[in-house]
Design a protein around this motif. Structure first.
Motif, PDB file in Angstrom:
ATOM      1  N   VAL A  11      55.121 -25.275 -79.338  1.00  0.00           N
ATOM      2  CA  VAL A  11      55.164 -26.023 -78.095  1.00  0.00           C
ATOM      3  C   VAL A  11      55.925 -25.369 -77.116  1.00  0.00           C
ATOM      4  O   VAL A  11      57.075 -24.919 -77.264  1.00  0.00           O
ATOM      5  CB  VAL A  11      55.788 -27.717 -78.336  1.00  0.00           C
ATOM      6  CG1 VAL A  11      56.066 -28.141 -76.886  1.00  0.00           C
ATOM      7  CG2 VAL A  11      54.929 -28.482 -79.146  1.00  0.00           C
ATOM      8  N   VAL A  12      55.427 -25.174 -75.746  1.00  0.00           N
ATOM      9  CA  VAL A  12      56.247 -24.393 -74.745  1.00  0.00           C
ATOM     10  C   VAL A  12      56.239 -25.215 -73.705  1.00  0.00           C
ATOM     11  O   VAL A  12      55.154 -25.897 -73.099  1.00  0.00           O
ATOM     12  CB  VAL A  12      55.182 -23.024 -74.444  1.00  0.00           C
ATOM     13  CG1 VAL A  12      55.979 -22.483 -73.538  1.00  0.00           C
ATOM     14  CG2 VAL A  12      55.102 -22.213 -75.736  1.00  0.00           C
ATOM     15  N   THR A  13      57.543 -25.549 -72.947  1.00  0.00           N
ATOM     16  CA  THR A  13      57.408 -26.178 -71.836  1.00  0.00           C
ATOM     17  C   THR A  13      57.569 -25.208 -70.608  1.00  0.00           C
ATOM     18  O   THR A  13      58.325 -23.974 -70.676  1.00  0.00           O
ATOM     19  CB  THR A  13      58.825 -26.899 -71.631  1.00  0.00           C
ATOM     20  OG1 THR A  13      60.127 -25.986 -72.018  1.00  0.00           O
ATOM     21  CG2 THR A  13      58.765 -27.892 -73.101  1.00  0.00           C
ATOM     22  N   ASP A  14      56.761 -25.563 -69.639  1.00  0.00           N
ATOM     23  CA  ASP A  14      56.758 -24.885 -68.347  1.00  0.00           C
ATOM     24  C   ASP A  14      56.662 -23.160 -68.269  1.00  0.00           C
ATOM     25  O   ASP A  14      57.396 -22.635 -67.801  1.00  0.00           O
ATOM     26  CB  ASP A  14      57.983 -25.409 -67.376  1.00  0.00           C
ATOM     27  CG  ASP A  14      58.276 -26.784 -67.290  1.00  0.00           C
ATOM     28  OD1 ASP A  14      57.247 -27.652 -67.702  1.00  0.00           O
ATOM     29  OD2 ASP A  14      59.438 -27.330 -66.836  1.00  0.00           O
ATOM     30  N   PRO A  15      55.542 -22.855 -68.893  1.00  0.00           N
ATOM     31  CA  PRO A  15      55.447 -21.231 -68.727  1.00  0.00           C
ATOM     32  C   PRO A  15      54.924 -20.959 -67.399  1.00  0.00           C
ATOM     33  O   PRO A  15      53.535 -20.319 -67.377  1.00  0.00           O
ATOM     34  CB  PRO A  15      54.468 -20.916 -69.876  1.00  0.00           C
ATOM     35  CG  PRO A  15      53.639 -22.155 -70.006  1.00  0.00           C
ATOM     36  CD  PRO A  15      54.449 -23.374 -69.704  1.00  0.00           C
ATOM     37  N   GLN A  16      55.394 -21.285 -66.426  1.00  0.00           N
ATOM     38  CA  GLN A  16      54.919 -21.333 -65.055  1.00  0.00           C
ATOM     39  C   GLN A  16      55.565 -20.373 -64.289  1.00  0.00           C
ATOM     40  O   GLN A  16      56.740 -20.127 -64.291  1.00  0.00           O
ATOM     41  CB  GLN A  16      54.732 -22.763 -64.428  1.00  0.00           C
ATOM     42  CG  GLN A  16      53.841 -23.601 -65.344  1.00  0.00           C
ATOM     43  CD  GLN A  16      54.154 -24.928 -65.140  1.00  0.00           C
ATOM     44  OE1 GLN A  16      54.900 -25.537 -65.842  1.00  0.00           O
ATOM     45  NE2 GLN A  16      53.531 -25.759 -64.100  1.00  0.00           N
ATOM     46  N   GLY A  24      58.988 -16.680 -58.028  1.00  0.00           N
ATOM     47  CA  GLY A  24      58.723 -18.322 -58.076  1.00  0.00           C
ATOM     48  C   GLY A  24      60.321 -18.934 -57.513  1.00  0.00           C
ATOM     49  O   GLY A  24      61.105 -18.479 -57.176  1.00  0.00           O
ATOM     50  N   ALA A  25      60.079 -20.210 -57.155  1.00  0.00           N
ATOM     51  CA  ALA A  25      61.043 -21.066 -56.510  1.00  0.00           C
ATOM     52  C   ALA A  25      62.456 -20.954 -57.095  1.00  0.00           C
ATOM     53  O   ALA A  25      63.329 -20.940 -56.459  1.00  0.00           O
ATOM     54  CB  ALA A  25      60.319 -22.326 -56.202  1.00  0.00           C
ATOM     55  N   PHE A  87      56.570 -26.371 -58.664  1.00  0.00           N
ATOM     56  CA  PHE A  87      55.367 -27.013 -59.486  1.00  0.00           C
ATOM     57  C   PHE A  87      54.507 -27.676 -58.540  1.00  0.00           C
ATOM     58  O   PHE A  87      53.807 -28.821 -59.296  1.00  0.00           O
ATOM     59  CB  PHE A  87      55.937 -27.968 -60.442  1.00  0.00           C
ATOM     60  CG  PHE A  87      57.100 -27.172 -61.366  1.00  0.00           C
ATOM     61  CD1 PHE A  87      56.711 -25.885 -62.143  1.00  0.00           C
ATOM     62  CD2 PHE A  87      58.393 -27.704 -61.788  1.00  0.00           C
ATOM     63  CE1 PHE A  87      57.609 -25.384 -62.934  1.00  0.00           C
ATOM     64  CE2 PHE A  87      59.268 -26.883 -62.566  1.00  0.00           C
ATOM     65  CZ  PHE A  87      58.815 -25.593 -63.362  1.00  0.00           C
ATOM     66  N   ALA A  88      54.413 -27.623 -57.413  1.00  0.00           N
ATOM     67  CA  ALA A  88      53.633 -28.338 -56.417  1.00  0.00           C
ATOM     68  C   ALA A  88      52.179 -28.222 -56.487  1.00  0.00           C
ATOM     69  O   ALA A  88      51.479 -26.812 -56.634  1.00  0.00           O
ATOM     70  CB  ALA A  88      53.925 -28.058 -55.132  1.00  0.00           C
ATOM     71  N   ARG A  89      51.102 -29.047 -56.625  1.00  0.00           N
ATOM     72  CA  ARG A  89      49.843 -29.045 -56.666  1.00  0.00           C
ATOM     73  C   ARG A  89      49.354 -29.963 -55.522  1.00  0.00           C
ATOM     74  O   ARG A  89      49.752 -31.145 -55.275  1.00  0.00           O
ATOM     75  CB  ARG A  89      49.106 -29.321 -57.921  1.00  0.00           C
ATOM     76  CG  ARG A  89      49.221 -28.335 -59.199  1.00  0.00           C
ATOM     77  CD  ARG A  89      48.622 -28.743 -60.284  1.00  0.00           C
ATOM     78  NE  ARG A  89      47.377 -29.151 -60.350  1.00  0.00           N
ATOM     79  CZ  ARG A  89      46.687 -29.654 -61.334  1.00  0.00           C
ATOM     80  NH1 ARG A  89      47.172 -29.633 -62.460  1.00  0.00           N
ATOM     81  NH2 ARG A  89      45.438 -30.027 -61.241  1.00  0.00           N
ATOM     82  N   PRO A  90      48.363 -29.664 -54.958  1.00  0.00           N
ATOM     83  CA  PRO A  90      47.703 -30.361 -53.722  1.00  0.00           C
ATOM     84  C   PRO A  90      47.051 -31.810 -54.333  1.00  0.00           C
ATOM     85  O   PRO A  90      46.995 -32.749 -53.352  1.00  0.00           O
ATOM     86  CB  PRO A  90      46.662 -29.520 -53.095  1.00  0.00           C
ATOM     87  CG  PRO A  90      46.247 -28.784 -54.061  1.00  0.00           C
ATOM     88  CD  PRO A  90      47.476 -28.422 -54.873  1.00  0.00           C
ATOM     89  N   SER A  91      46.752 -31.821 -55.566  1.00  0.00           N
ATOM     90  CA  SER A  91      46.271 -32.996 -55.976  1.00  0.00           C
ATOM     91  C   SER A  91      45.974 -33.061 -57.412  1.00  0.00           C
ATOM     92  O   SER A  91      46.029 -31.988 -58.340  1.00  0.00           O
ATOM     93  CB  SER A  91      44.501 -32.988 -55.437  1.00  0.00           C
ATOM     94  OG  SER A  91      43.820 -34.135 -56.162  1.00  0.00           O
ATOM     95  N   GLY A 100      47.344 -18.607 -58.895  1.00  0.00           N
ATOM     96  CA  GLY A 100      48.600 -17.754 -58.476  1.00  0.00           C
ATOM     97  C   GLY A 100      49.777 -18.657 -57.854  1.00  0.00           C
ATOM     98  O   GLY A 100      50.488 -17.919 -57.234  1.00  0.00           O
ATOM     99  N   SER A 101      49.597 -20.082 -57.804  1.00  0.00           N
ATOM    100  CA  SER A 101      50.452 -20.649 -57.243  1.00  0.00           C
ATOM    101  C   SER A 101      51.809 -20.717 -58.023  1.00  0.00           C
ATOM    102  O   SER A 101      51.947 -20.249 -59.254  1.00  0.00           O
ATOM    103  CB  SER A 101      50.221 -22.027 -56.967  1.00  0.00           C
ATOM    104  OG  SER A 101      49.993 -22.814 -58.230  1.00  0.00           O
ATOM    105  N   GLY A 102      52.949 -21.366 -57.624  1.00  0.00           N
ATOM    106  CA  GLY A 102      54.110 -21.655 -58.389  1.00  0.00           C
ATOM    107  C   GLY A 102      53.940 -22.579 -59.533  1.00  0.00           C
ATOM    108  O   GLY A 102      54.508 -22.395 -60.712  1.00  0.00           O
TER     109      GLY A 102
END
Length: 221
Positions: A11-16, A24-25, A87-91, A100-102
């Motif tokens: 289990v991996v949390t937030d590989p972003q 990244g932010a 971690f923002a997404r538009p929808s 390619g976003s954060g």
């Protein structure tokens, strides 16, 4: 812990990007620790070993949608995430702008996550998995044990650890496949997280130890 692909999931949390990429932010407070520990490389090694040895891989991601900006209160890290657009997404129903976003996966992990076999749960919204379907997915897979890694050590990883233990899972945390922010006012989150791992987890291991354990049991047919 007896680690094997029959009853153990990786289990991996937030590989972003927002917590692992130099763009990244969160790179400012967490980047030095990622580089010191070798977090990115260690996660890559674990992904590769899990896939090669037949382990189910489950991702618990962090996403925020525009409606989440209406929350009226939150702790300091919650507020920081909202203010920086982390971690923002538009929808919730569209992938527009995701690539390619954060919020997107770190590029080198996409070969593992986008293979059509990795399970991506619904997002956790603060730190722990209480509000997503991680536990359901693990139980439906027949898993009773978890190898846990990802970001951030003192927040999402520790919160996932505590909830999984409360839910009756055995959990091994890979302490050098994570990292934590070092904040000028709040302090260094990593040492405290590792101490708490030792008190709560069934096992606290290094990447090398996890790789040996995963490779010791024959892969599933």
């Amino acid at each position: 812990m007896d680690i094997n692909p029959q009853d153990t999931a990786f289990v991996v949390t937030d590989p972003q990007n927002d917590v692992l990429s130099e763009k990244g932010a969160a790179w400012g407070p967490v980047g030095d620790k990622i580089l010191e520990i070798g977090t990115v490389e260690h996660l890559d090694q674990l992904f590769s070993s899990a896939k090669r040895n037949g382990y189910d891989v489950v991702i618990s991601p962090h996403y925020y949608y525009p409606t989440d900006q209406g929350w009226r209160f939150g702790g300091p890290v919650e507020q920081m995430m909202h203010e920086t657009g982390m971690f923002a997404r538009p929808s919730a129903l569209s992938m527009e702008g995701f690539e390619g976003s954060g919020a997107d996966w770190l590029e080198q992990y996409k070969q593992y996550i986008d293979d059509g076999k990795t399970i991506v749960t619904s997002p956790h919204k603060v730190f722990g998995p209480q509000a997503n379907d991680l536990v359901l997915q693990l139980r439906k897979l027949g898993k009773t044990k978890v190898i846990l890694a990802g970001m951030l050590a003192d927040l999402c990883v520790e919160s996932h650890l505590r909830e999984l233990v409360e839910q009756g899972f055995e959990v091994a945390v890979v302490k050098d496949a994570t990292a934590a922010p070092n904040h000028p006012r709040l302090g260094d989150g990593y040492p405290g997280a590792v101490v708490n791992f030792g008190f709560v987890a069934n096992s606290v291991i290094t990447t090398d130890e996890a790789l040996r354990a995963m490779g010791a049991t024959p892969a599933r047919p």
